[in-house]
Design an enzyme around this catalytic site. Structure first.
Site, PDB file in Angstrom:
ATOM      1  CG  HIS A  33      -0.859  -9.671  -1.835  1.00  0.00           C
ATOM      2  ND1 HIS A  33      -1.024 -10.944  -1.315  1.00  0.00           N
ATOM      3  CD2 HIS A  33      -2.112  -9.238  -2.124  1.00  0.00           C
ATOM      4  CE1 HIS A  33      -2.300 -11.252  -1.289  1.00  0.00           C
ATOM      5  NE2 HIS A  33      -2.988 -10.252  -1.762  1.00  0.00           N
ATOM      6  CG  HIS A  82      -4.978  -6.847  -4.663  1.00  0.00           C
ATOM      7  ND1 HIS A  82      -4.306  -7.802  -5.397  1.00  0.00           N
ATOM      8  CD2 HIS A  82      -5.307  -7.449  -3.496  1.00  0.00           C
ATOM      9  CE1 HIS A  82      -4.253  -8.922  -4.704  1.00  0.00           C
ATOM     10  NE2 HIS A  82      -4.849  -8.742  -3.545  1.00  0.00           N
ATOM     11  CD  GLU A  88      -5.454 -11.751   1.757  1.00  0.00           C
ATOM     12  OE1 GLU A  88      -4.267 -11.922   1.457  1.00  0.00           O
ATOM     13  OE2 GLU A  88      -6.371 -12.421   1.264  1.00  0.00           O
ATOM     14  CG  HIS A 144      -5.546  -7.617   1.213  1.00  0.00           C
ATOM     15  ND1 HIS A 144      -6.860  -7.911   0.928  1.00  0.00           N
ATOM     16  CD2 HIS A 144      -4.812  -8.304   0.306  1.00  0.00           C
ATOM     17  CE1 HIS A 144      -6.916  -8.737  -0.100  1.00  0.00           C
ATOM     18  NE2 HIS A 144      -5.686  -9.001  -0.502  1.00  0.00           N
ATOM     19  CB  CYS A 190      -5.684 -12.396  -5.315  1.00  0.00           C
ATOM     20  SG  CYS A 190      -6.186 -11.738  -3.713  1.00  0.00           S
ATOM     21  CG  ASP A 245       2.021   0.127   7.959  1.00  0.00           C
ATOM     22  OD1 ASP A 245       0.979  -0.261   7.391  1.00  0.00           O
ATOM     23  OD2 ASP A 245       2.107   1.217   8.551  1.00  0.00           O
ATOM     24  CG  HIS A 246       1.783   2.460   4.279  1.00  0.00           C
ATOM     25  ND1 HIS A 246       1.329   2.229   5.565  1.00  0.00           N
ATOM     26  CD2 HIS A 246       0.915   3.324   3.719  1.00  0.00           C
ATOM     27  CE1 HIS A 246       0.235   2.949   5.762  1.00  0.00           C
ATOM     28  NE2 HIS A 246      -0.049   3.618   4.660  1.00  0.00           N
TER      29      HIS A 246
END
Ligand code: NI
Length: 140
Positions: free
Chosen positions: A16, A41, A130, A43, A35, A81-82
């Site tokens: 995100h 980037h 996170e 998490h 961020c 996810d991903h």
């Protein structure tokens, strides 16, 4: 009487950035720090879903954790996810991709479906990590 809180932990990876398009680049960096990085980037998120209820006398369970896990994976993890939260996830469109907003959207997805797999259980809390040190909790 006899209320038990039952939790399942799941995991997903997602990318995100936190970026408010109404602000200047400088203000975004000032408020969001790394961020706000333009090229995203990632998490490693951990999510703990807690259901509360009284144990079913026939099973001794508040909720079948296998069923809860299947539900969370199908309705939430598979969507996230991903993925890139800002770009790939329909329910995060036009929202700041913060943990706060994400946990509230996850609640909206899971809350109505828990009663379909548990007679007495209701969604009590979603905890979203996170990072191992930064997490949010939502109670609806
Ligand atoms: Ni971030």
């Amino acid at each position: 009487m006899g209320i038990v809180y039952v939790s399942r932990k799941e995991h997903f990876n997602a990318a995100h950035k936190l970026y408010n398009p109404n602000w200047t680049e400088e203000k975004n960096v000032e408020v969001f720090g790394p961020c706000a990085n333009t090229n995203w980037h990632g998490h490693n998120f951990d999510m703990i879903v807690t259901v509360k209820g009284t144990p079913d006398p026939e099973t001794g369970f508040v909720i079948d954790l296998k069923k809860l896990s299947t539900l969370i994976r199908r309705d939430v993890i598979d969507q996230l996810d991903h993925k890139n939260l800002n770009v790939d996830v329909p329910f995060m469109q036009d929202k700041m991709a913060s943990c706060e907003n994400l946990v509230m959207e996850i609640w909206k997805i899971l809350q109505p479906t828990i009663p379909k797999i548990s007679k007495t259980g209701e969604l009590y809390c979603i905890k979203l990590y996170e990072t191992p040190r930064n997490f949010v909790e939502y109670f609806g």
